[in-house]
Structures are given as structure tokens and as C-alpha cells.
Write a protein that holds these residues in place. Sequence first.
Motif, mmCIF file in Angstrom:
data_model
loop_
_atom_site.group_PDB
_atom_site.id
_atom_site.type_symbol
_atom_site.label_atom_id
_atom_site.label_comp_id
_atom_site.label_asym_id
_atom_site.label_seq_id
_atom_site.Cartn_x
_atom_site.Cartn_y
_atom_site.Cartn_z
ATOM 1 N N GLU A 9 49.674 -7.169 -29.217
ATOM 2 C CA GLU A 9 50.612 -6.080 -28.901
ATOM 3 C C GLU A 9 51.018 -5.304 -30.138
ATOM 4 O OE1 GLU A 9 52.688 -7.496 -24.710
ATOM 5 O OE2 GLU A 9 53.915 -7.481 -26.516
ATOM 6 N N ASN A 10 51.253 -6.035 -31.224
ATOM 7 C CA ASN A 10 51.648 -5.334 -32.450
ATOM 8 C C ASN A 10 50.539 -4.436 -32.977
ATOM 9 O OD1 ASN A 10 54.292 -6.237 -32.570
ATOM 10 N ND2 ASN A 10 53.732 -8.104 -33.666
ATOM 11 N N LYS A 46 37.637 -6.471 -33.219
ATOM 12 C CA LYS A 46 36.543 -7.019 -32.412
ATOM 13 C C LYS A 46 37.082 -7.566 -31.098
ATOM 14 C CE LYS A 46 33.731 -8.597 -36.308
ATOM 15 N NZ LYS A 46 33.453 -9.821 -37.076
ATOM 16 N N LYS A 47 38.220 -8.242 -31.238
ATOM 17 C CA LYS A 47 38.825 -8.864 -30.075
ATOM 18 C C LYS A 47 39.319 -7.810 -29.078
ATOM 19 C CE LYS A 47 42.461 -12.166 -29.328
ATOM 20 N NZ LYS A 47 43.572 -12.856 -30.008
ATOM 21 N N LYS A 51 38.098 -6.704 -25.201
ATOM 22 C CA LYS A 51 39.008 -6.582 -24.054
ATOM 23 C C LYS A 51 39.096 -5.145 -23.553
ATOM 24 C CE LYS A 51 41.785 -10.633 -25.154
ATOM 25 N NZ LYS A 51 43.102 -11.263 -25.076
ATOM 26 N N LYS A 52 38.237 -4.299 -24.086
ATOM 27 C CA LYS A 52 38.150 -2.897 -23.664
ATOM 28 C C LYS A 52 39.443 -2.117 -23.872
ATOM 29 C CE LYS A 52 34.684 -3.877 -20.055
ATOM 30 N NZ LYS A 52 33.537 -3.726 -20.970
ATOM 31 N N LEU A 53 40.188 -2.506 -24.918
ATOM 32 C CA LEU A 53 41.424 -1.782 -25.188
ATOM 33 C C LEU A 53 41.215 -0.703 -26.234
ATOM 34 C CD1 LEU A 53 43.829 -4.841 -25.124
ATOM 35 C CD2 LEU A 53 43.597 -3.055 -23.391
ATOM 36 N N LEU A 54 40.091 -0.794 -26.960
ATOM 37 C CA LEU A 54 39.810 0.298 -27.899
ATOM 38 C C LEU A 54 38.321 0.534 -28.097
ATOM 39 C CD1 LEU A 54 39.182 -1.376 -30.696
ATOM 40 C CD2 LEU A 54 41.628 -1.233 -31.001
ATOM 41 N N ALA A 66 41.812 4.472 -22.585
ATOM 42 C CA ALA A 66 42.893 4.830 -21.652
ATOM 43 C C ALA A 66 43.724 3.589 -21.348
ATOM 44 C CB ALA A 66 42.307 5.399 -20.367
ATOM 45 N N GLU A 67 43.041 2.464 -21.112
ATOM 46 C CA GLU A 67 43.739 1.213 -20.834
ATOM 47 C C GLU A 67 44.594 0.783 -22.031
ATOM 48 O OE1 GLU A 67 44.138 -0.327 -18.124
ATOM 49 O OE2 GLU A 67 45.057 -2.164 -18.880
ATOM 50 N N GLY A 68 44.023 0.887 -23.225
ATOM 51 C CA GLY A 68 44.763 0.518 -24.432
ATOM 52 C C GLY A 68 46.014 1.364 -24.600
#
Lengths: 220, 220
Positions: A9-10, A46-47, A51-54, A66-68
Motif C-alpha cells: 500500500e505504501n 516485480k511483485k 498483481k497487475k497493479l502497475l 487502472a486497478e492500481g
Amino acid sequence: MVNYSTSEENYLKAIYRLNGAEATVSTNDLAQELQTKPASVTDMMKKLKAKKLLHYQPYQGFRLTAEGTKVALGIIRRHRLWEFFLAEKLRFTWDEVHEVAEDLEHVCNKKLIDRLDEYLGFPRVDPHGDPIPDMNGKMEVSKKICLSDLPLNSTAQVISVSDHSSDILELLEHMHIHIGTRLEVRKRFSFDDSMEIKAGRQAAFTISRQLSETIFVHFV
Amino acid sequence: MVNYSTSEENYLKAIYRLNGAEATVSTNDLAQELQTKPASVTDMMKKLKAKKLLHYQPYQGFRLTAEGTKVALGIIRRHRLWEFFLAEKLRFTWDEVHEVAEDLEHVCNKKLIDRLDEYLGFPRVDPHGDPIPDMNGKMEVSKKICLSDLPLNSTAQVISVSDHSSDILELLEHMHIHIGTRLEVRKRFSFDDSMEIKAGRQAAFTISRQLSETIFVHFV
DNA sequence: AAAATAATTTAGACAAATCTAAATCATTAT
DNA sequence: ATAATGATTTAGATTTGTCTAAATTATTTT
């Protein structure tokens, strides 16, 4: 609804913050922002990519998907609602709220946050004037300009302050300048870039370049 | 003022809870309580012993030191104050508050908690009737007895309920029994250990053994 | 365009918190 | 008192998030 670690989150929050300025964020900038080492940033990238956040290709910087972005806005919503709560209900001062909200923001329970929002009366800005995303992640982005760039004799309203220290709070309190205060620029002095302003019904007074560069306003 | 990890805090809290019954807590009991494995408990016990939070000799069980008790009471204070906040200010029901408070309790900032306490009006019990430790770790320990043990025709007041599920909440709501309700036992039926009670100004009614064993009262 | 410099990633290590499986200790029953 | 049983600990592995130091890639300078 997936849950993310405090660390993840940070990182997301920091990327969102830096992303405003540039289209893509660099490893070093992010390491600096988070007070960590570039190698740690790469590991986390990488992580978060997995998780498709970036979006991230080695050596090419990264930006949120968009999800990120949605996740980041959720964190910012929690942070700013808690800041509002602390200032409004628990009498915390401006410079105290951020640190406590840094911890509270990681308690992730939708009902808690939506009920808190309701309890606080759906505030639209936090105590520093920064907008609070709503339940759907929508956030008012008012066209804000730096007080130092405000044209002479046009009326504007203070919407935020980019420094959250107790030093600037002390100064602003002394000058009776708060979020929402209306003011106009009367004169600029090129010698030291100070300016004379008139705020509310007070007599005109001058402020330094450092201060005018920290205050953001919008036209009314 | 040292800070402890979420994990350490959960162990301390669980030991405090179990410690009420027995003088010393066992590895298996604690593993059961925390939904973890005995081996994990042993690891953590070594760590907490090193931090002087508990007394522990291998194979001999463990109990909190004075310092450990102080820390545990601090966690319980935070937990119960947040539970009170959730119920009182955010309209959470009884059975919802615990889970959220489990996360909020780990945000450890003295000023936050003391201000919250003040804001809530220094409540002395949480929504389940359990006492809230004050700033100094002092907690009212009223002599509570189980409703099933209350003598006939003596008046008592509900102080807590040991089950926090929504099922029991539904039943108690239906019967208009809350923390603070005054009641007395009119009759016992040995057939099924049910009892007839009179609560407040309502007509007398009967309750099951399961329910009477869950409600705690004190004399008034 | 090659060399120098800066940014980034990889490799390998560590601490915290957990687990499984095996070993050890304590208790109970005969 | 000894064998069986149950509780507890140890040993070794795993995951997450971090680090340092070395290697790699990108950029800038000459």
C-alpha cells in the motif's frame, strides 16, 4: 476485493503521489520518496506487476494500471478521512494528523470507512485542503494554482498548503490564513519576490517567497 | 515506550485473556486460542521472554510479567475504546465491532487513544459490557456472576455477555435485554434448566440454559 | 562512437513469523 | 517402575520485505 500488505500500500500510494508530476516514476525517485533502497523498489515492482497493479518493464520506469490507481485512491481516501476525523473530532492540529493517519489508513474495511465518511458529513477536503476521494474513487480536482503565480488583484481562495509542518502552521495561524480564506495579491516586490496580499477583512501585509510558493489557491 | 509487532500484541492479549482462568498458560491452549501451531507459540514465547514480557521455562507454561500485563492492558484498552466508538458513533452492531477493532487496536499512539477516550466521554465498559482500562491501566473488576447462578428473587443488572455473535444479539434484541438491564429470576425448571425471569417492566418470560449461561450480571 | 557516469537490476543474505516433521520431556496407567 | 500417551520443543524450511555489493543497462560527455 483483494487485500494488500502495508508495504504494498505504501508503494502504491507513493507512486500515485509522484505520478502527478511525471508520466512514469523512476526507481530512484520512489526509493527516495519511501526512504528505502533502489533494490528494494525493484523487488516490489516485480511483485506489484505480477498483481497487475502497475505497468513495468525493467529499466523503463513504471506507472499504475487502472486497478492500481483505484487501490491507491482507496488508500488516499482512508488516509484523508482519518486526518479529517483527527482534526475535527479529536482536536489534533494540522501537523499532527498525518503521522497518525499513516497507520490508520492501512486498516482496510469498507464499511468502517464508508460509515466514518458518513459520520463526518462526507467532507470533501482534508485539513490541508487536499481532496478526499468518494466511495467510488472520484475526487474533485480543482484547478489549483500557486499563490506565487496568482495575477495581481484577482480574488482567490486558499485550497491547500503543500508543506504540512508545524513551522508553517504556526506562521499561517499567526496570519489568520486557513483553508478557505479569500485573498488577493496587491503588489509584488522583485527584490526578494515577496508580495503584499490582503486576506479576508484584515489589513494588507506581506509574505515571503517561500510562503507564497507553498500556498495553493483557486479563483472564485 | 517500546513498540511491539501486531503478532507480539496478539500473543500478549491472548495470554492475558487465558490467564484469568489459570495461573499459568500452556502452549497448546495458546495455540488453540490463536489458531496457530504449538511450535509457533514456543518460538514467540522465547522472544517475549527475551523482552521480559513473560516468565517462561521450557515445559513449564508461562505467565505475563508486570510489564507484560501493562502492555496487554494497553492493547485491551485500545480494542475496547474502538469497539465503543464503532457502536456509539458509527452505528455498528454488537457482533460487528470486534473484527474491526482487532485491526484498529494495533495502531499504537498514546495521544490518539487518550483523545479518543476523552471524545467518547471516558466510557467504562465496551458494547459487550467488558470494562475498559483507563490511561493508567486500571480497570473496574466488578464481581460478576453468571445469570444461571443468580439466586431466586434477587435483583441484578446485566453487565456483559460472553458470546459476541449475531445470533445471540438477535435473541437479546428480541427480548429487550441489553447491558444495564435489571432483571430477577422467578423460577427454575430442572427439566431443561430453563428459568423464568422478569426484565425491566416487561412481563415475565423464560430463557434457555444456553442463554442464561452466557449472560453475566452483578447485584444492585 | 567510445568512455565515463548514473540509474537500475541481480545475486545472495538476513530477520520476522510461520509451518511440518521429528525429537524430547512429562504424565498417566498398568 | 516402566510403557504408553500427550504436550512441548527443536530442526529445518518457507514467505515477505528488506539490505549490500556486484553486475548490467542507459545516458551523457567528449
